[in-house]
Design a protein around this motif. Structure first.
Motif, mmCIF file in Angstrom:
data_model
loop_
_atom_site.group_PDB
_atom_site.id
_atom_site.type_symbol
_atom_site.label_atom_id
_atom_site.label_comp_id
_atom_site.label_asym_id
_atom_site.label_seq_id
_atom_site.Cartn_x
_atom_site.Cartn_y
_atom_site.Cartn_z
ATOM 1 N N THR A 1 43.024 45.321 3.124
ATOM 2 C CA THR A 1 42.804 44.880 4.369
ATOM 3 C C THR A 1 42.698 46.281 5.344
ATOM 4 O O THR A 1 41.958 46.060 6.259
ATOM 5 C CB THR A 1 43.907 43.816 5.035
ATOM 6 O OG1 THR A 1 45.072 44.332 4.815
ATOM 7 C CG2 THR A 1 43.876 42.486 4.183
ATOM 8 N N ALA B 1 39.165 47.345 5.955
ATOM 9 C CA ALA B 1 38.422 46.245 6.363
ATOM 10 C C ALA B 1 37.598 46.835 7.699
ATOM 11 O O ALA B 1 38.422 47.584 8.497
ATOM 12 C CB ALA B 1 39.102 45.012 6.709
ATOM 13 N N ILE B 2 36.231 46.428 7.912
ATOM 14 C CA ILE B 2 35.470 47.054 9.017
ATOM 15 C C ILE B 2 34.927 45.611 9.501
ATOM 16 O O ILE B 2 34.510 44.749 8.951
ATOM 17 C CB ILE B 2 34.404 48.068 8.850
ATOM 18 C CG1 ILE B 2 33.465 47.678 7.646
ATOM 19 C CG2 ILE B 2 35.065 49.280 8.198
ATOM 20 C CD1 ILE B 2 32.366 48.603 7.336
ATOM 21 N N GLU B 3 34.441 46.025 10.822
ATOM 22 C CA GLU B 3 33.745 44.717 11.461
ATOM 23 C C GLU B 3 32.024 45.028 11.197
ATOM 24 O O GLU B 3 31.617 46.294 11.468
ATOM 25 C CB GLU B 3 34.035 44.428 12.941
ATOM 26 C CG GLU B 3 35.248 44.200 13.467
ATOM 27 C CD GLU B 3 35.439 42.657 13.021
ATOM 28 O OE1 GLU B 3 34.360 41.813 13.261
ATOM 29 O OE2 GLU B 3 36.384 42.340 12.818
ATOM 30 N N THR B 4 31.192 44.164 10.870
ATOM 31 C CA THR B 4 30.005 44.226 10.782
ATOM 32 C C THR B 4 29.111 43.077 10.948
ATOM 33 O O THR B 4 29.632 42.004 11.438
ATOM 34 C CB THR B 4 29.428 44.738 9.064
ATOM 35 O OG1 THR B 4 29.380 43.540 8.639
ATOM 36 C CG2 THR B 4 30.350 45.549 8.571
ATOM 37 N N GLY C 1 30.198 39.991 9.206
ATOM 38 C CA GLY C 1 31.526 39.694 9.609
ATOM 39 C C GLY C 1 32.485 40.736 9.084
ATOM 40 O O GLY C 1 32.180 41.905 9.113
ATOM 41 N N THR C 2 33.761 40.679 8.970
ATOM 42 C CA THR C 2 34.849 41.407 8.580
ATOM 43 C C THR C 2 34.885 41.387 7.205
ATOM 44 O O THR C 2 35.031 40.264 6.340
ATOM 45 C CB THR C 2 36.148 41.084 9.286
ATOM 46 O OG1 THR C 2 36.084 40.904 10.948
ATOM 47 C CG2 THR C 2 37.420 42.088 9.112
ATOM 48 N N PRO D 1 32.602 39.851 2.692
ATOM 49 C CA PRO D 1 33.234 39.422 3.561
ATOM 50 C C PRO D 1 34.593 38.870 3.403
ATOM 51 O O PRO D 1 34.744 37.985 2.428
ATOM 52 C CB PRO D 1 32.259 38.447 4.342
ATOM 53 C CG PRO D 1 31.506 38.008 3.107
ATOM 54 C CD PRO D 1 31.550 39.266 2.224
ATOM 55 N N MET E 1 37.307 33.606 7.410
ATOM 56 C CA MET E 1 37.876 33.725 8.724
ATOM 57 C C MET E 1 38.628 32.337 8.696
ATOM 58 O O MET E 1 38.116 31.508 8.268
ATOM 59 C CB MET E 1 36.763 33.654 9.597
ATOM 60 C CG MET E 1 36.150 34.973 9.489
ATOM 61 S SD MET E 1 36.974 36.420 10.449
ATOM 62 C CE MET E 1 37.790 37.171 9.127
#
Length: 157
Positions: free
Chosen positions: A132, A135-138, A141-142, A152, A155
């Motif tokens: 975690t 994790a990155i935002e794209t 999604g995350t 992803p 969520m």
């Protein structure tokens, strides 16, 4: 595949924590557990230890393996995340070894990495925390990149 002698239940089980049991007692011989792991198969109706002559059912709570270590090479889209299981299999997440999340009956998700032939390793809690952190935002999604694939995270909603 030749006709195999399908044995009845002989009391083999893999607990949620990755411990292997025979008739209620933990199997303490690590080399034996690792040998059994090499012949473990997932079929439509459950898990089996499959040899050239017989097939023995084995009860599995959760996933059969635990990912106990993660290593990282590179960054961003070129990142490669490798996982070592409790039986010393090593896989690099990518198109052939996806990272996924199994919905849990009481809510939440259990993270895993595919090892082989439908067999998965649940990520140990410390390994999941390491994951975690990456994790990155794209636009998808995350999640995380590994081996050229994006995975992803679920969520909660």
């Amino acid at each position: 595949m030749p006709n195999l002698n399908v044995c009845g239940d002989i009391g083999l089980k893999i607990a949620r924590d990755g411990t292997w049991y025979y008739q209620g007692s933990p199997i303490g011989r690590r080399p034996l557990v690792k040998l059994f792991a090499t012949v473990l198969r997932r079929e439509d109706d459950g898990f089996y230890l499959v040899t050239p002559v017989e097939k023995v059912p084995i009860a599995v709570e959760g996933e059969p393996f635990i990912a106990v270590e993660m290593t990282r090479e590179g960054t961003g889209r070129d990142q490669r995340l490798s996982f070592r299981t409790n039986v010393d299999d090593v896989v690099t997440a990518g198109p052939d070894h996806s990272i996924g999340f199994r919905a849990e009956p009481k809510g939440g998700h259990a993270p895993y990495v595919e090892v082989r032939g439908g067999l998965r390793a649940q990520l140990a809690r410390p390994v999941y925390y390491e994951l975690t952190e990456l994790a990155i935002e794209t636009g998808q999604g995350t999640g995380v990149w590994s081996g050229g694939a994006f995975f992803p995270f679920p969520m909660e909603g």
